[in-house]
Design a protein around this motif. Structure first.
Motif, PDB file in Angstrom:
ATOM      1  N   MET A   1       3.947  -0.943  15.494  1.00 21.29           N
ATOM      2  CA  MET A   1       5.035  -0.615  16.411  1.00 21.29           C
ATOM      3  C   MET A   1       4.670  -0.978  17.847  1.00 21.29           C
ATOM      4  SD  MET A   1       6.445   3.055  15.031  1.00 21.29           S
ATOM      5  CE  MET A   1       7.029   3.255  13.334  1.00 21.29           C
ATOM      6  N   TYR A   2       3.426  -0.668  18.225  1.00 20.96           N
ATOM      7  CA  TYR A   2       2.966  -0.977  19.581  1.00 20.96           C
ATOM      8  C   TYR A   2       2.992  -2.479  19.826  1.00 20.96           C
ATOM      9  CZ  TYR A   2      -0.157  -1.120  23.665  1.00 20.96           C
ATOM     10  OH  TYR A   2      -0.699  -1.338  24.904  1.00 20.96           O
ATOM     11  N   MET A   3       2.482  -3.244  18.882  1.00 21.40           N
ATOM     12  CA  MET A   3       2.407  -4.687  19.048  1.00 21.40           C
ATOM     13  C   MET A   3       3.786  -5.309  19.163  1.00 21.40           C
ATOM     14  SD  MET A   3      -0.643  -5.127  16.287  1.00 21.40           S
ATOM     15  CE  MET A   3      -0.443  -6.894  16.058  1.00 21.40           C
ATOM     16  N   ASN A   4       4.703  -4.892  18.294  1.00 25.57           N
ATOM     17  CA  ASN A   4       6.060  -5.414  18.361  1.00 25.57           C
ATOM     18  C   ASN A   4       6.717  -5.077  19.692  1.00 25.57           C
ATOM     19  OD1 ASN A   4       6.074  -6.610  15.835  1.00 25.57           O
ATOM     20  ND2 ASN A   4       6.948  -4.834  14.805  1.00 25.57           N
ATOM     21  N   SER A   5       6.535  -3.838  20.137  1.00 27.15           N
ATOM     22  CA  SER A   5       7.111  -3.410  21.402  1.00 27.15           C
ATOM     23  C   SER A   5       6.518  -4.193  22.564  1.00 27.15           C
ATOM     24  CB  SER A   5       6.866  -1.913  21.600  1.00 27.15           C
ATOM     25  OG  SER A   5       7.447  -1.451  22.802  1.00 27.15           O
ATOM     26  N   MET A   6       5.234  -4.474  22.490  1.00 26.49           N
ATOM     27  CA  MET A   6       4.569  -5.216  23.554  1.00 26.49           C
ATOM     28  C   MET A   6       5.126  -6.629  23.667  1.00 26.49           C
ATOM     29  SD  MET A   6       0.498  -5.786  23.978  1.00 26.49           S
ATOM     30  CE  MET A   6      -0.195  -6.602  25.399  1.00 26.49           C
ATOM     31  N   VAL A   7       5.374  -7.260  22.541  1.00 29.45           N
ATOM     32  CA  VAL A   7       5.959  -8.600  22.560  1.00 29.45           C
ATOM     33  C   VAL A   7       7.314  -8.572  23.261  1.00 29.45           C
ATOM     34  CG1 VAL A   7       6.880 -10.471  21.159  1.00 29.45           C
ATOM     35  CG2 VAL A   7       4.763  -9.361  20.492  1.00 29.45           C
ATOM     36  N   ARG A   8       8.132  -7.590  22.910  1.00 31.66           N
ATOM     37  CA  ARG A   8       9.469  -7.513  23.511  1.00 31.66           C
ATOM     38  C   ARG A   8       9.389  -7.282  25.013  1.00 31.66           C
ATOM     39  NH1 ARG A   8      10.262  -4.385  18.734  1.00 31.66           N
ATOM     40  NH2 ARG A   8      10.150  -2.454  19.944  1.00 31.66           N
ATOM     41  N   VAL A   9       8.465  -6.408  25.450  1.00 34.48           N
ATOM     42  CA  VAL A   9       8.319  -6.144  26.881  1.00 34.48           C
ATOM     43  C   VAL A   9       7.934  -7.412  27.633  1.00 34.48           C
ATOM     44  CG1 VAL A   9       6.888  -4.966  28.590  1.00 34.48           C
ATOM     45  CG2 VAL A   9       7.778  -3.696  26.645  1.00 34.48           C
ATOM     46  N   LEU A  10       6.968  -8.139  27.095  1.00 32.17           N
ATOM     47  CA  LEU A  10       6.487  -9.335  27.786  1.00 32.17           C
ATOM     48  C   LEU A  10       7.546 -10.428  27.829  1.00 32.17           C
ATOM     49  CD1 LEU A  10       2.862  -9.485  26.370  1.00 32.17           C
ATOM     50  CD2 LEU A  10       3.564  -8.881  28.681  1.00 32.17           C
TER      51      LEU A  10
ATOM     52  N   ALA B   1      12.138   1.766  15.599  1.00 28.23           N
ATOM     53  CA  ALA B   1      11.068   2.380  14.811  1.00 28.23           C
ATOM     54  C   ALA B   1      10.467   3.562  15.563  1.00 28.23           C
ATOM     55  CB  ALA B   1       9.989   1.357  14.487  1.00 28.23           C
ATOM     56  N   CYS B   2      10.133   4.623  14.825  1.00 34.49           N
ATOM     57  CA  CYS B   2       9.596   5.829  15.439  1.00 34.49           C
ATOM     58  C   CYS B   2       8.559   6.439  14.499  1.00 34.49           C
ATOM     59  CB  CYS B   2      10.729   6.828  15.688  1.00 34.49           C
ATOM     60  SG  CYS B   2      10.400   8.045  16.984  1.00 34.49           S
ATOM     61  N   MET B   3       7.402   6.826  15.032  1.00 33.41           N
ATOM     62  CA  MET B   3       6.345   7.389  14.205  1.00 33.41           C
ATOM     63  C   MET B   3       6.685   8.821  13.794  1.00 33.41           C
ATOM     64  SD  MET B   3       4.078   5.227  13.427  1.00 33.41           S
ATOM     65  CE  MET B   3       2.937   6.391  12.670  1.00 33.41           C
ATOM     66  N   HIS B   4       6.442   9.120  12.508  1.00 34.46           N
ATOM     67  CA  HIS B   4       6.642  10.479  12.018  1.00 34.46           C
ATOM     68  C   HIS B   4       5.404  11.314  12.343  1.00 34.46           C
ATOM     69  CE1 HIS B   4       7.716  13.870   9.569  1.00 34.46           C
ATOM     70  NE2 HIS B   4       6.643  13.722   8.818  1.00 34.46           N
ATOM     71  N   VAL B   5       5.636  12.489  12.899  1.00 29.78           N
ATOM     72  CA  VAL B   5       4.539  13.374  13.310  1.00 29.78           C
ATOM     73  C   VAL B   5       4.301  14.439  12.243  1.00 29.78           C
ATOM     74  CG1 VAL B   5       3.785  15.069  15.031  1.00 29.78           C
ATOM     75  CG2 VAL B   5       5.018  12.999  15.749  1.00 29.78           C
ATOM     76  N   ASP B   6       3.045  14.605  11.879  1.00 26.55           N
ATOM     77  CA  ASP B   6       2.640  15.663  10.955  1.00 26.55           C
ATOM     78  C   ASP B   6       2.934  17.013  11.610  1.00 26.55           C
ATOM     79  OD1 ASP B   6       1.247  17.594   9.486  1.00 26.55           O
ATOM     80  OD2 ASP B   6      -0.494  16.312   9.139  1.00 26.55           O
ATOM     81  N   PRO B   7       3.703  17.900  10.945  1.00 26.96           N
ATOM     82  CA  PRO B   7       4.038  19.209  11.535  1.00 26.96           C
ATOM     83  C   PRO B   7       2.820  20.018  11.969  1.00 26.96           C
ATOM     84  CG  PRO B   7       5.372  18.811   9.577  1.00 26.96           C
ATOM     85  CD  PRO B   7       4.342  17.707   9.630  1.00 26.96           C
TER      86      PRO B   7
END
Length: 552
Positions: A302-311, A540-546
């Protein structure tokens, strides 16, 4: 500041551990029977000298510098960009290591009609504590200077026609056979692991070239280059980029009562991360999904994909001082193979990578199954994903080309009656028991076809979805293919494996009866178990362990 070509500043001793280093890169989890790597600290520099102070950069130079900064930041995370900076002192920052320290050499793919071949680059995130800055970011004083682990490993595949890009992550706790590796600096030989060993230990067996050798042995994919980065490099480049948006579906605090966790604390929703918080995001395991390395890989995608879009979407990197700092930090943080050891070579590579739009980038995780607390490649699905990459088939299902023809070995086969063959019964499934006597029946079938040295191994208790012929070394590839042809088994089901000592036929669950093998039609869809994520997906959003959430 020139870098010495000698090994580090002194021997690196291993200290016993009883606690997680900052929670996310546990060495006591990572070490196995065969983990006895020697100290390592090489810094081989490229050519050129450094210029002090630095004159004002003209406008065109700023534009070139901006692109260079972008490509270094993006290349290290396995995405796309472009850039070029003509300052020789940056070349002296770049460290290099040998590409492949193993004995196996995988041939390059056959060029397409336009004469193009794919590019495969292994991206390695090192947990090294080889500087005070890295030790501060990684925690755990008792691991300062100890042997690094390849805790992030991603294979970036750029298609031959440069229309699409695929990335395969391998969880750090994947159990594999690490091949024999020889460190060219001191000729130290690291024997092949005698048991399944965590893949992240490959880095400590002579350097990144052993990680490359391990990937090639496992996947059969020819690797052209590698790039390695440490903690400090991630932080410095994330700072210069200005922030990468990431999302969590609940408040998260990655820390448990025993101190395990990256320390990431973030409210529910989408937020830009940079600097040390970006590193925390990339390292977080406790708190994401089920707390395994699989969830961490998804967060990295998710981070990598987002970074590409930002750049691609903004041009905030216009401050020449910030750009100069980013370029310095980036070149100091990376280690590459000789094929990428200058800014010019990185620039040429970046020009190829930037041709791919985010919507044609596909992030995947190697299909796996659990063995205790560790994982191994999932039979069938993992090999299928590797095959798609070997055959340059886009993982987004939009390949414009036909699949590659089956490659016939150049190694001539021996006479049928001279080929030794072991036949094993792999017909057991999760719901069906093995077919009794199947190995004997098929070995008899082979004998009737003239393969008089075929024998049944009745001791093997295997489960294979599809019938496969395996061979251990290149000189037996032709023999293995000859056996496959005799039984009507497609050549795609002939694979090299260090798990066998000779030509071995495993009768799979797809051939539980009969004397004629009926091969299933092979599809080119990415296995759902690869958990593919498209580069253009900004939802996309990361699911957090309760168990790792908190009330704001």
């Amino acid at each position: 500041m020139a870098h010495s070509s000698v090994r580090g500043e002194g021997p690196r001793s291993r200290a016993p551990h009883s606690a997680d280093r900052g929670g996310e890169h546990s060495r006591y989890e990572a070490r196995g029977e065969d983990s006895t790597p020697a100290p390592r600290g090489r810094r081989r520099s490229g050519g050129g000298g450094r210029h002090g102070g630095g004159p004002q950069i003209p406008r065109r130079g700023r534009r070139i510098l901006r692109w260079f900064a972008i490509v270094l930041a993006v290349l290290i995370l396995g995405t796309a960009g472009a850039g070029y900076l003509y300052y020789e002192h940056l070349n002296s920052n770049i460290k290099q290591d040998d590409l492949n320290l193993g004995d196996t050499k995988i041939a390059e793919p056959t060029p397409n009609a336009a004469g193009q071949t794919p590019l495969n680059i292994l991206l390695i995130g090192s947990d090294a504590r080889d500087s005070k800055e890295n030790q501060k970011l990684g925690g755990a004083k008792d691991t300062f200077g100890s042997t690094p682990l390849a805790d992030v490993q991603m294979l970036l595949h750029l298609s031959a026609d440069r229309s699409n890009m695929s990335v395969i992550s391998m969880p750090r706790d994947t159990l594999v056979k690490i091949p024999k590796c020889t460190d060219p600096e001191d000729d130290k030989v690291y024997p092949a692991s005698t048991r399944l060993t965590m893949t992240n230990q490959s880095l400590g067996r002579g350097g990144p070239g052993c990680s490359v050798a391990t990937w090639q042995e496992l996947t059969g994919i020819h690797i052209n280059h590698f790039m390695k980065i440490d903690f400090a490099g991630v932080v410095s480049m994330a700072d210069a980029i200005g922030g990468v948006p990431v999302c969590v579906d609940a408040n998260i605090y990655s820390r448990d009562s025993e101190g395990h966790g990256s320390g990431l604390k973030m409210k529910k929703g989408t937020h830009p991360v940079k600097g040390e918080q970006a590193l925390q995001w990339l390292r977080t395991r406790y708190g994401f999904e089920d707390g395994s390395d699989i969830g961490r890989a998804k967060a990295q995608h998710m981070y990598m994909n987002s970074m590409v879009r930002v750049l691609r979407e903004n041009a905030t990197l216009s401050n020449p001082n910030k750009l100069r700092s980013l370029a310095e930090k980036a070149t100091e943080a990376i280690t590459v193979d000789p094929g990428l050891d200058t800014v010019k070579k990185l620039y040429d590579l970046s020009n190829e990578l930037r041709k791919v739009p985010p919507k044609r980038i596909t992030m995947t995780t190697m299909p796996y199954q659990y063995v205790g607390a560790r994982v191994v490649p999932k039979p069938g699905d993992a090999e299928k994903l590797f095959r798609l990459v070997r055959e340059d088939i886009a993982l987004d299902g939009k390949s414009a080309k036909s699949p590659a023809k089956e490659k016939v070995s150049k190694d001539p086969a021996a006479a049928d009656d001279e080929i030794g063959i072991v036949v094993q019964n792999g017909t057991r499934t999760s719901t069906l028991g093995p077919v009794s006597g199947r190995a004997g029946a098929v070995s008899g079938l082979l004998v009737g076809k003239g393969f008089t040295k075929a024998t049944a191994d009745h001791s093997a208790q295997l489960a294979e979805d599809k019938t496969v012929v395996r061979y251990p070394s290149a000189e037996l590839e032709g023999d293995a293919q000859q056996v496959a042809k005799a039984l009507g088994i497609p050549l795609r089901s002939v694979e090299r494996s260090t798990d066998v000592s000779g030509v071995t036929l495993v009768v799979g669950a797809d051939w539980r009866e009969g004397t004629v093998y009926q091969a299933e039609k092979e599809d080119d869809k990415t296995p759902t178990s690869a958990d593919a994520l498209n580069g253009a997906n900004d939802k996309a959003c990361m699911h957090v362990d309760p168990n790792f959430t908190w009330k704001s």
